[in-house]
Write a protein that holds these residues in place. Structure first.
Motif, PDB file in Angstrom:
ATOM      1  N   LEU A   1      -5.708 -37.328 -10.879  1.00  0.00           N
ATOM      2  CA  LEU A   1      -6.518 -36.897 -12.020  1.00  0.00           C
ATOM      3  C   LEU A   1      -6.747 -35.396 -11.941  1.00  0.00           C
ATOM      4  CD1 LEU A   1      -7.033 -39.963 -12.230  1.00  0.00           C
ATOM      5  CD2 LEU A   1      -9.362 -39.409 -13.000  1.00  0.00           C
ATOM      6  N   VAL A   2      -6.586 -34.728 -13.066  1.00  0.00           N
ATOM      7  CA  VAL A   2      -6.763 -33.280 -13.101  1.00  0.00           C
ATOM      8  C   VAL A   2      -7.924 -32.974 -14.049  1.00  0.00           C
ATOM      9  CG1 VAL A   2      -5.604 -31.076 -13.481  1.00  0.00           C
ATOM     10  CG2 VAL A   2      -4.256 -33.089 -12.862  1.00  0.00           C
ATOM     11  N   PRO A   3      -8.904 -32.199 -13.604  1.00  0.00           N
ATOM     12  CA  PRO A   3      -9.989 -31.812 -14.513  1.00  0.00           C
ATOM     13  C   PRO A   3      -9.414 -31.100 -15.742  1.00  0.00           C
ATOM     14  CG  PRO A   3     -10.507 -31.172 -12.248  1.00  0.00           C
ATOM     15  CD  PRO A   3      -9.073 -31.618 -12.269  1.00  0.00           C
ATOM     16  N   ILE A   4      -9.942 -31.414 -16.918  1.00  0.00           N
ATOM     17  CA  ILE A   4      -9.387 -30.849 -18.146  1.00  0.00           C
ATOM     18  C   ILE A   4      -9.404 -29.321 -18.123  1.00  0.00           C
ATOM     19  CG2 ILE A   4      -9.793 -30.575 -20.638  1.00  0.00           C
ATOM     20  CD1 ILE A   4     -10.423 -33.494 -20.810  1.00  0.00           C
TER      21      ILE A   4
ATOM     22  N   THR B   1       7.165 -26.936 -13.278  1.00  0.00           N
ATOM     23  CA  THR B   1       7.045 -25.515 -13.609  1.00  0.00           C
ATOM     24  C   THR B   1       5.728 -25.235 -14.336  1.00  0.00           C
ATOM     25  OG1 THR B   1       9.450 -25.357 -13.796  1.00  0.00           O
ATOM     26  CG2 THR B   1       8.169 -23.591 -14.801  1.00  0.00           C
ATOM     27  N   TYR B   2       5.386 -26.127 -15.266  1.00  0.00           N
ATOM     28  CA  TYR B   2       4.157 -25.941 -16.048  1.00  0.00           C
ATOM     29  C   TYR B   2       2.923 -26.075 -15.149  1.00  0.00           C
ATOM     30  CZ  TYR B   2       2.163 -25.740 -20.799  1.00  0.00           C
ATOM     31  OH  TYR B   2       1.538 -25.362 -21.963  1.00  0.00           O
ATOM     32  N   GLY B   3       2.995 -26.971 -14.150  1.00  0.00           N
ATOM     33  CA  GLY B   3       1.899 -27.128 -13.200  1.00  0.00           C
ATOM     34  C   GLY B   3       1.680 -25.848 -12.394  1.00  0.00           C
ATOM     35  N   GLU B   4       2.772 -25.247 -11.940  1.00  0.00           N
ATOM     36  CA  GLU B   4       2.657 -23.979 -11.208  1.00  0.00           C
ATOM     37  C   GLU B   4       2.091 -22.875 -12.102  1.00  0.00           C
ATOM     38  OE1 GLU B   4       2.998 -23.084  -8.071  1.00  0.00           O
ATOM     39  OE2 GLU B   4       3.613 -25.041  -7.329  1.00  0.00           O
TER      40      GLU B   4
ATOM     41  N   VAL C   1       2.259 -33.450 -11.082  1.00  0.00           N
ATOM     42  CA  VAL C   1       1.070 -34.135 -11.616  1.00  0.00           C
ATOM     43  C   VAL C   1       0.254 -33.165 -12.484  1.00  0.00           C
ATOM     44  CG1 VAL C   1      -1.169 -35.087 -10.943  1.00  0.00           C
ATOM     45  CG2 VAL C   1       0.921 -35.892  -9.817  1.00  0.00           C
ATOM     46  N   ALA C   2       0.021 -31.970 -11.952  1.00  0.00           N
ATOM     47  CA  ALA C   2      -0.755 -30.971 -12.698  1.00  0.00           C
ATOM     48  C   ALA C   2      -0.046 -30.624 -14.009  1.00  0.00           C
ATOM     49  CB  ALA C   2      -0.940 -29.712 -11.849  1.00  0.00           C
ATOM     50  N   GLY C   3       1.289 -30.469 -13.945  1.00  0.00           N
ATOM     51  CA  GLY C   3       2.049 -30.093 -15.135  1.00  0.00           C
ATOM     52  C   GLY C   3       2.103 -31.203 -16.170  1.00  0.00           C
ATOM     53  N   ALA C   4       2.221 -32.448 -15.705  1.00  0.00           N
ATOM     54  CA  ALA C   4       2.230 -33.569 -16.648  1.00  0.00           C
ATOM     55  C   ALA C   4       0.893 -33.622 -17.383  1.00  0.00           C
ATOM     56  CB  ALA C   4       2.508 -34.875 -15.907  1.00  0.00           C
ATOM     57  N   ALA C   5      -0.198 -33.375 -16.630  1.00  0.00           N
ATOM     58  CA  ALA C   5      -1.529 -33.335 -17.262  1.00  0.00           C
ATOM     59  C   ALA C   5      -1.626 -32.151 -18.230  1.00  0.00           C
ATOM     60  CB  ALA C   5      -2.615 -33.242 -16.192  1.00  0.00           C
ATOM     61  N   ALA C   6      -1.025 -31.029 -17.859  1.00  0.00           N
ATOM     62  CA  ALA C   6      -1.058 -29.847 -18.728  1.00  0.00           C
ATOM     63  C   ALA C   6      -0.324 -30.121 -20.046  1.00  0.00           C
ATOM     64  CB  ALA C   6      -0.433 -28.646 -18.020  1.00  0.00           C
ATOM     65  N   VAL C   7       0.775 -30.860 -19.968  1.00  0.00           N
ATOM     66  CA  VAL C   7       1.507 -31.218 -21.194  1.00  0.00           C
ATOM     67  C   VAL C   7       0.613 -32.071 -22.099  1.00  0.00           C
ATOM     68  CG1 VAL C   7       3.415 -32.605 -22.128  1.00  0.00           C
ATOM     69  CG2 VAL C   7       3.821 -31.073 -20.187  1.00  0.00           C
ATOM     70  N   PHE C   8      -0.075 -33.036 -21.490  1.00  0.00           N
ATOM     71  CA  PHE C   8      -1.009 -33.864 -22.276  1.00  0.00           C
ATOM     72  C   PHE C   8      -2.060 -32.975 -22.931  1.00  0.00           C
ATOM     73  CE2 PHE C   8      -4.813 -36.181 -23.160  1.00  0.00           C
ATOM     74  CZ  PHE C   8      -4.357 -37.378 -23.709  1.00  0.00           C
ATOM     75  N   LYS C   9      -2.621 -32.062 -22.157  1.00  0.00           N
ATOM     76  CA  LYS C   9      -3.666 -31.175 -22.685  1.00  0.00           C
ATOM     77  C   LYS C   9      -3.113 -30.336 -23.844  1.00  0.00           C
ATOM     78  CE  LYS C   9      -7.046 -27.671 -21.377  1.00  0.00           C
ATOM     79  NZ  LYS C   9      -7.545 -26.791 -20.307  1.00  0.00           N
ATOM     80  N   ARG C  10      -1.915 -29.767 -23.631  1.00  0.00           N
ATOM     81  CA  ARG C  10      -1.297 -28.939 -24.667  1.00  0.00           C
ATOM     82  C   ARG C  10      -1.102 -29.733 -25.955  1.00  0.00           C
ATOM     83  NH1 ARG C  10      -0.176 -26.982 -28.312  1.00  0.00           N
ATOM     84  NH2 ARG C  10       1.342 -25.416 -28.942  1.00  0.00           N
ATOM     85  N   GLU C  11      -0.630 -30.968 -25.822  1.00  0.00           N
ATOM     86  CA  GLU C  11      -0.307 -31.749 -27.026  1.00  0.00           C
ATOM     87  C   GLU C  11      -1.545 -32.314 -27.713  1.00  0.00           C
ATOM     88  OE1 GLU C  11       2.960 -34.500 -26.725  1.00  0.00           O
ATOM     89  OE2 GLU C  11       4.181 -33.097 -25.583  1.00  0.00           O
ATOM     90  N   ASN C  12      -2.618 -32.501 -26.961  1.00  0.00           N
ATOM     91  CA  ASN C  12      -3.811 -33.110 -27.558  1.00  0.00           C
ATOM     92  C   ASN C  12      -4.947 -32.137 -27.822  1.00  0.00           C
ATOM     93  OD1 ASN C  12      -3.491 -36.274 -27.654  1.00  0.00           O
ATOM     94  ND2 ASN C  12      -2.431 -35.534 -25.813  1.00  0.00           N
ATOM     95  N   TYR C  13      -4.927 -31.006 -27.126  1.00  0.00           N
ATOM     96  CA  TYR C  13      -6.002 -30.029 -27.306  1.00  0.00           C
ATOM     97  C   TYR C  13      -5.487 -28.712 -27.891  1.00  0.00           C
ATOM     98  CZ  TYR C  13      -8.971 -33.156 -24.555  1.00  0.00           C
ATOM     99  OH  TYR C  13      -9.691 -34.225 -24.110  1.00  0.00           O
TER     100      TYR C  13
ATOM    101  N   TRP D   1     -11.301 -35.658 -17.447  1.00  0.00           N
ATOM    102  CA  TRP D   1     -10.062 -35.635 -16.679  1.00  0.00           C
ATOM    103  C   TRP D   1      -8.843 -36.055 -17.513  1.00  0.00           C
ATOM    104  CZ3 TRP D   1     -14.401 -38.139 -14.388  1.00  0.00           C
ATOM    105  CH2 TRP D   1     -14.967 -37.433 -13.316  1.00  0.00           C
ATOM    106  N   ILE D   2      -7.688 -35.612 -17.070  1.00  0.00           N
ATOM    107  CA  ILE D   2      -6.406 -36.113 -17.573  1.00  0.00           C
ATOM    108  C   ILE D   2      -5.651 -36.663 -16.362  1.00  0.00           C
ATOM    109  CG2 ILE D   2      -4.202 -35.489 -18.642  1.00  0.00           C
ATOM    110  CD1 ILE D   2      -5.780 -33.016 -19.845  1.00  0.00           C
ATOM    111  N   VAL D   3      -5.044 -37.821 -16.538  1.00  0.00           N
ATOM    112  CA  VAL D   3      -4.224 -38.367 -15.452  1.00  0.00           C
ATOM    113  C   VAL D   3      -2.826 -37.756 -15.540  1.00  0.00           C
ATOM    114  CG1 VAL D   3      -3.336 -40.449 -14.334  1.00  0.00           C
ATOM    115  CG2 VAL D   3      -5.485 -40.547 -15.643  1.00  0.00           C
ATOM    116  N   GLY D   4      -2.310 -37.323 -14.411  1.00  0.00           N
ATOM    117  CA  GLY D   4      -0.925 -36.848 -14.346  1.00  0.00           C
ATOM    118  C   GLY D   4      -0.074 -37.830 -13.561  1.00  0.00           C
ATOM    119  N   VAL D   5       1.094 -38.169 -14.094  1.00  0.00           N
ATOM    120  CA  VAL D   5       2.030 -39.063 -13.403  1.00  0.00           C
ATOM    121  C   VAL D   5       3.337 -38.310 -13.195  1.00  0.00           C
ATOM    122  CG1 VAL D   5       3.363 -41.205 -13.552  1.00  0.00           C
ATOM    123  CG2 VAL D   5       1.026 -41.121 -14.479  1.00  0.00           C
ATOM    124  N   ASP D   6       3.786 -38.243 -11.951  1.00  0.00           N
ATOM    125  CA  ASP D   6       5.054 -37.587 -11.632  1.00  0.00           C
ATOM    126  C   ASP D   6       6.010 -38.663 -11.111  1.00  0.00           C
ATOM    127  OD1 ASP D   6       7.116 -35.954 -10.891  1.00  0.00           O
ATOM    128  OD2 ASP D   6       6.021 -34.914  -9.293  1.00  0.00           O
TER     129      ASP D   6
END
Lengths: 334, 334
Positions: free
Chosen positions: B25-28, B129-132, B319-331, B10-15
């Motif tokens: 928490l958003v599944p990776i 926007t990234y979450g959508e 929340v989903a988009g914040a997690a997506a940013v984390f995923k993009r930057e780390n994966y 999981w990645i935690v998203g904070v809005d």
């Protein structure tokens, strides 16, 4: 050196406009445009005549440049063509261009078949912006927006060194951004487009409207009272001669343009906005109030990283950019 | 399974917003937001209290979700934070956010030090926007523009599956595009910004102005004559009840929004425009005149490839988009 094995040294750039066709050779590694030539488009003589003219100009330019360098046609990699749009880059087709009267015209392949060189096709305003990015004001810049103030307002967007095309090759139509939602009707069908306030004809029209409303100005004498002969160039000349009304019209132009450029800066946050076209001859008369208006309107952190500058390649940006598109598509990078 | 070696799930998203903090928490690999929770931001209690609250919520959400899946904290890869801007993503600093009263606040590292997980920071409107794009209306779309109509109008741009940030992380401020160059003064300093016509408060203000000018409407009774209590939600409710004046205000909103969206379509030529925020509950009452206005204004070949749709993840897109940013930057990819 046998034919077909010569080292490629140049790309031909073709800038097809409603008024003129401009052709030149650009060194693949960048540099001055060579074998430069321009002739009237004469669109009314038909599409075939325009293609024949392009082909003849390309052949002549190649012959001139290669002969003077003691090499052959094999040193030319291909031809990049910039054309008014909308167009379909994939098929090399001009979908519709009112100025030339063309519909679904396979320009790229018609030229390629005659010049017997690979060709690419992109939008003229994109090419002008890409040319400034490659060899002009935007050298070394990553993200750049270009505006050409002419009969209309052409726009182009370069992101990370690539032309940004959008999902149907329309992106960059910055002249058709609404700056006054209930404003002047535009020929594109929209209302209040930037083009209706800051293109050449729009500048002239605003000048005439003010005169008709009673403004006192040297412009009237300059055209012997024939107000329909006032152009943006007349307004510029009157400004140079110190006419206060003409200066006011130019300042209004800068303000309208500033509203549009500020929006672009807030939306795209580019490193540079490059402005081309005859009006930029007005220099600081245009650029100072333009920059002031952008300062008044745009987000500070966006305007601080953005330079607003005149184009450096008047007349050749389109040729350089068309060649850059060819290079990008055939060599993977510019 | 030893600590530190658990498979990341999981990645935690904070809005973080001016009103509420939302965490989940958003599944990776993508999926439903889990352990969702929201509490008031209470910004007036100070920046430290806000950070402590975020940290507590992150810890609680992680405990809930990991416990119910029989795993440990090690299954969490990190935390993506979305915050009002402007901000500096590289240093993880919020430069200035009037709603929270922060200046040069190192939000990312303060949270990271306490939760002892890697964190990323991006703009809240970009995240929405990234979450959508990742998990909502924009799944499978390459180029997308998002607008959130709330207290202001937030905007985000996704190009080729990446958030487009511009040269100083300001890009996407679509709410501050001028649609009327001599129009209403905006709190950003600009004039005639889209936000001044189509945000929640702008809708309410236009409704009140019309009433003060003599319009007859059920709205007055709905607020017992206290016009300052009219909100965009009141206008929407009156529309549902069949009030013609409220419907007119909503239609005007759609027209202003349509002018802005048409400009965006002409400039960016995206595949999709996603519109989020409370006003979208108005459904077709908003979207039908909005689409009609865009048809009236935008280039045909640009509008034909662009869907204008309501957001699918109200409440969780950030929340989903914040997690997506984390995923993009780390994966490296989302």
């Amino acid at each position: 050196m046998t034919p077909g094995t010569a080292q490629k040294r140049w790309i031909v750039g073709v800038d097809l406009g409603g008024t003129n066709i401009v052709v030149g050779l650009v060194p693949i590694e960048g540099g001055e445009v060579m074998g430069f030539r321009t002739v009237p488009t004469d669109a009314q003589r038909g599409a075939k005549a325009v293609v024949d003219r392009i082909v003849a100009m390309v052949d002549e330019a190649i012959t001139d440049v290669t002969a003077s360098h003691g090499t052959t046609r094999d040193a030319v990699a291909g031809v990049g063509i910039g054309s008014p749009g909308p167009l379909d880059r994939k098929t090399g087709t001009v979908i519709n261009t009112p100025n030339l009267g063309w519909r679904n015209f396979p320009l790229r392949d018609l030229v390629a078949n005659q010049v017997k060189l690979p060709c690419t096709l992109d939008n003229d305003a994109n090419c002008a912006t890409y040319g400034e990015w490659w060899l002009g004001a935007g050298r070394g810049v990553s993200t750049l927006v270009g505006l050409t103030l002419g009969t209309g307002i052409g726009g182009g967007i370069v992101l990370n060194g690539e032309i940004y095309h959008g999902c149907s090759d329309v992106a960059g139509e910055i002249g058709h951004m609404t700056i006054d939602s209930n404003g002047r009707k535009c020929k594109c069908g929209n209302y209040g487009c930037l083009e209706q306030y800051a293109s050449g004809p729009a500048i002239a029209l605003r000048a005439v409207e003010g005169i008709e409303a009673g403004a006192s100005t040297a412009l009237v004498e300059m055209v012997d009272g024939r107000l329909d002969e006032i152009t943006a160039a007349t307004v510029y000349e009157a400004t140079v001669q110190g006419d206060p009304y003409a200066a006011e019209v130019m300042k209004d132009t800068a303000k309208f343009l500033g509203a549009g450029v500020a929006s672009i800066i807030n939306i795209l946050n580019p490193e540079m906005v490059v402005i081309a076209g005859g009006v930029t001859r007005a220099g600081d008369t245009l650029f100072e109030p333009l920059r002031a208006e952008v300062r008044r309107r745009a987000f500070r952190s966006a305007q601080e990283c953005c330079r607003i500058v005149p184009a450096l390649l008047p007349g050749t940006a389109g040729v350089a950019g068309a060649a850059a598109v060819f290079k990008r598509e055939n060599y993977g990078a510019v």
